[in-house]
Design an enzyme around this catalytic site. Structure first.
Site, PDB file in Angstrom:
ATOM      1  N   VAL A 147       0.825  -1.206   0.000  1.00 52.50           N
ATOM      2  CA  VAL A 147       0.000   0.000   0.000  1.00 52.50           C
ATOM      3  C   VAL A 147       0.859   1.256   0.000  1.00 52.50           C
ATOM      4  O   VAL A 147       0.675   2.168  -0.800  1.00 52.50           O
ATOM      5  CB  VAL A 147      -0.949   0.007   1.213  1.00 52.50           C
ATOM      6  CG1 VAL A 147      -1.721   1.324   1.286  1.00 52.50           C
ATOM      7  CG2 VAL A 147      -1.909  -1.168   1.143  1.00 52.50           C
ATOM      8  N   ASP A 180      10.129   2.850   6.833  1.00 54.85           N
ATOM      9  CA  ASP A 180       9.798   1.465   7.115  1.00 54.85           C
ATOM     10  C   ASP A 180      10.775   0.949   8.167  1.00 54.85           C
ATOM     11  O   ASP A 180      11.962   1.308   8.139  1.00 54.85           O
ATOM     12  CB  ASP A 180       9.881   0.606   5.849  1.00 54.85           C
ATOM     13  CG  ASP A 180       9.083  -0.686   5.965  1.00 54.85           C
ATOM     14  OD1 ASP A 180       8.002  -0.776   5.370  1.00 54.85           O
ATOM     15  OD2 ASP A 180       9.551  -1.607   6.673  1.00 54.85           O
ATOM     16  N   THR A 211      -6.695  -0.736   7.080  1.00 55.04           N
ATOM     17  CA  THR A 211      -8.072  -1.196   7.284  1.00 55.04           C
ATOM     18  C   THR A 211      -8.314  -1.502   8.757  1.00 55.04           C
ATOM     19  O   THR A 211      -7.572  -2.264   9.374  1.00 55.04           O
ATOM     20  CB  THR A 211      -8.346  -2.451   6.446  1.00 55.04           C
ATOM     21  OG1 THR A 211      -8.120  -2.137   5.070  1.00 55.04           O
ATOM     22  CG2 THR A 211      -9.784  -2.908   6.622  1.00 55.04           C
ATOM     23  N   CYS A 270      -6.700  -8.670   2.848  1.00 55.62           N
ATOM     24  CA  CYS A 270      -7.951  -7.913   2.957  1.00 55.62           C
ATOM     25  C   CYS A 270      -9.171  -8.805   3.143  1.00 55.62           C
ATOM     26  O   CYS A 270      -9.754  -8.864   4.210  1.00 55.62           O
ATOM     27  CB  CYS A 270      -8.145  -7.038   1.714  1.00 55.62           C
ATOM     28  SG  CYS A 270      -7.099  -5.574   1.692  1.00 55.62           S
ATOM     29  N   ARG A 319       0.881 -13.451   2.106  1.00 53.04           N
ATOM     30  CA  ARG A 319       0.212 -13.152   3.370  1.00 53.04           C
ATOM     31  C   ARG A 319      -1.163 -13.823   3.424  1.00 53.04           C
ATOM     32  O   ARG A 319      -1.953 -13.712   2.509  1.00 53.04           O
ATOM     33  CB  ARG A 319       0.040 -11.640   3.547  1.00 53.04           C
ATOM     34  CG  ARG A 319       1.336 -10.890   3.799  1.00 53.04           C
ATOM     35  CD  ARG A 319       1.089  -9.399   3.850  1.00 53.04           C
ATOM     36  NE  ARG A 319       0.614  -8.880   2.575  1.00 53.04           N
ATOM     37  CZ  ARG A 319       0.151  -7.636   2.403  1.00 53.04           C
ATOM     38  NH1 ARG A 319       0.075  -6.821   3.432  1.00 53.04           N
ATOM     39  NH2 ARG A 319      -0.237  -7.235   1.202  1.00 53.04           N
TER      40      ARG A 319
END
Length: 432
Positions: A14, A32, A130, A270, A341
């Site tokens: 993202v 990061d 999210t 997601c 993932r």
């Protein structure tokens, strides 16, 4: 906010594409915590394959552009001290679930602590991760206040603009997907909307509150999860009836308002995760969500179902199950993408291993060491000529379309199972 200096916290699937797009118009610092990720990006490489080398090199800067005259460009770092001169902080860290499917907000809290340590009066913090409705203001903002010593909506402000990245999709990239925006005050909402509108060619949609934006994001993926669960259940029903599910769906799709979902494994960062965030919050509010959790249970069990079907087919062809060898093609969570993932393909492998079957995995898109480290599963770097008693196509990578699947079998009675429904019917023994 006349002068915009942006810091993006988290440079994964993202954060990096977003940082690159903003860096075409603004000075941007990308942060990061993983030094190896920073080293990789500074070499012009993105192992997620979301940003190509040319696009990355065009914006990369060896100096912090915020500190050096506010020129546009992207400076990447693992030193949080480099963030101090930004005035817009965009948080794009993962929000996974734990082993009990409960929301795991630790990365979000840690990122908020990092931002809080450099937050100044007048700054704006935008979250893209999210979450369930209310998480930004109830969980993240208090951390920002505690660490910074500043007061929310007086000294600093917050916004929420949910990410809509689709890993591996080169058509629906970050600027081509309409962006939902929101802010903690009306003035802040307008600032957030204007900022995103400056790079999002597809446009923006500003909503009345942060909670509305959070809720909109979490139901996008919950809706897909439920729809896929429905067709997965249909596939199991039609399999018992001896009816081809894909043919049924193709026929039903001739009606203009039929939704063309396909059965399959539901993983990734997601769709396989977000419904649990909404369910958790619903339960805290005293409501037990029936449909959402039913869909999750069904989709989470599809790997076990596939493995059982493969074993049944092997028994039908008189294979000795214990000690047999099975090749699983694909372990990424979706086709043409290196992201592993929350892969649900691994569920097939684990269930087959429970039968005493030896499983090899081959996936040309993924890092084999990552698979071994994350799932402790054997992953081949290339097909080595081994012949298998069964082959399971778990992920529909383009490279698999040209494989002569039957030739990977140990004998004429090898089983071929197509999870994705992309192989020719005459080449397979079973599919969802």
């Amino acid at each position: 906010m006349s002068e915009v200096n942006i810091a993006v916290i988290g440079l994964g699937y993202v954060g990096l594409p977003l940082a690159v797009e903003f860096a075409k118009k603004y000075p941007v610092v990308g942060f990061d915590i993983k030094k190896e990720r920073i080293d990789e990006l500074n070499q012009g490489q993105d192992l997620t394959l979301e940003v190509n080398q040319k696009s990355l090199n065009e914006v990369l800067s060896t100096n912090n552009p915020i500190k050096h005259g506010n020129e546009i460009g992207l400076f990447v770092t693992d030193d949080s001290g480099e963030l101090v001169d930004a005035n817009v902080y965009i948080v794009t860290v993962p929000t996974p679930t734990d082993k009990h499917n409960r929301p795991e907000l630790t990365p979000l809290i840690k990122a908020s602590e990092t931002v809080g340590s450099v937050l100044k009066p007048g700054d704006l913090v935008i979250y893209e991760s999210t979450v369930y409705p209310g998480a930004t203001e109830d969980c993240c903002v208090p951390v920002l206040e505690r660490v910074s010593g500043l007061e929310f909506n007086r000294d600093f402000f917050a916004g929420y603009s949910p990410e809509r990245i689709n890993p591996g999709d080169k058509s629906h990239t970050v600027t081509k997907i309409r962006k939902v925006t929101s802010g903690s005050t009306q003035e802040t909402a307008v600032k957030v909307d204007q900022l995103y509108r400056s790079i999002i060619t597809a446009g923006t949609h500003m909503v009345s509150s942060i909670r509305v934006a959070e809720a909109a994001k979490v139901i996008e993926n919950s809706q897909r999860d439920i729809n896929i669960a429905f067709v997965n259940e249909l596939a199991m029903i039609f399999n018992r009836m001896g009816i081809d599910t894909n043919e049924v769906l193709e026929a039903a799709s001739t009606k203009w308002n039929f939704l063309p979902f396909k059965p399959g494994l539901v993983g990734g960062h997601c769709i396989g995760v977000d419904p649990y965030y909404l369910a958790q919050k619903a339960q805290e509010c005293g409501y037990h969500p029936e449909v959402i959790l039913a869909g999750r249970r069904l989709n989470d069990n599809m790997g076990r179902y596939v493995a059982t079907e493969v074993v049944k087919l092997m028994i039908g062809k008189e294979h000795q199950i214990k000690g047999s060898k099975v090749l699983m093609l694909g372990v990424a969570f979706k086709e043409n993408c290196p992201d592993i993932r929350n892969s649900r393909a691994v569920d097939i492998a684990f269930e087959l291993m429970n039968y005493g079957i030896e499983v090899d995995i081959f996936d040309p898109w993924v890092d084999t060491e990552n698979v071994r480290r994350e799932y402790r599963l054997p992953c081949l770097s290339e097909l080595n000529g081994t012949r298998y008693d069964a082959i399971v196509l778990a992920v529909a990578h383009d490279q698999f379309q040209s494989l002569k699947i039957r030739e990977l079998g140990s004998c004429g009675k090898a089983v071929v199972y197509d999870v994705k429904g992309v192989l020719n019917l005459e080449d397979i023994d079973g599919r969802l």
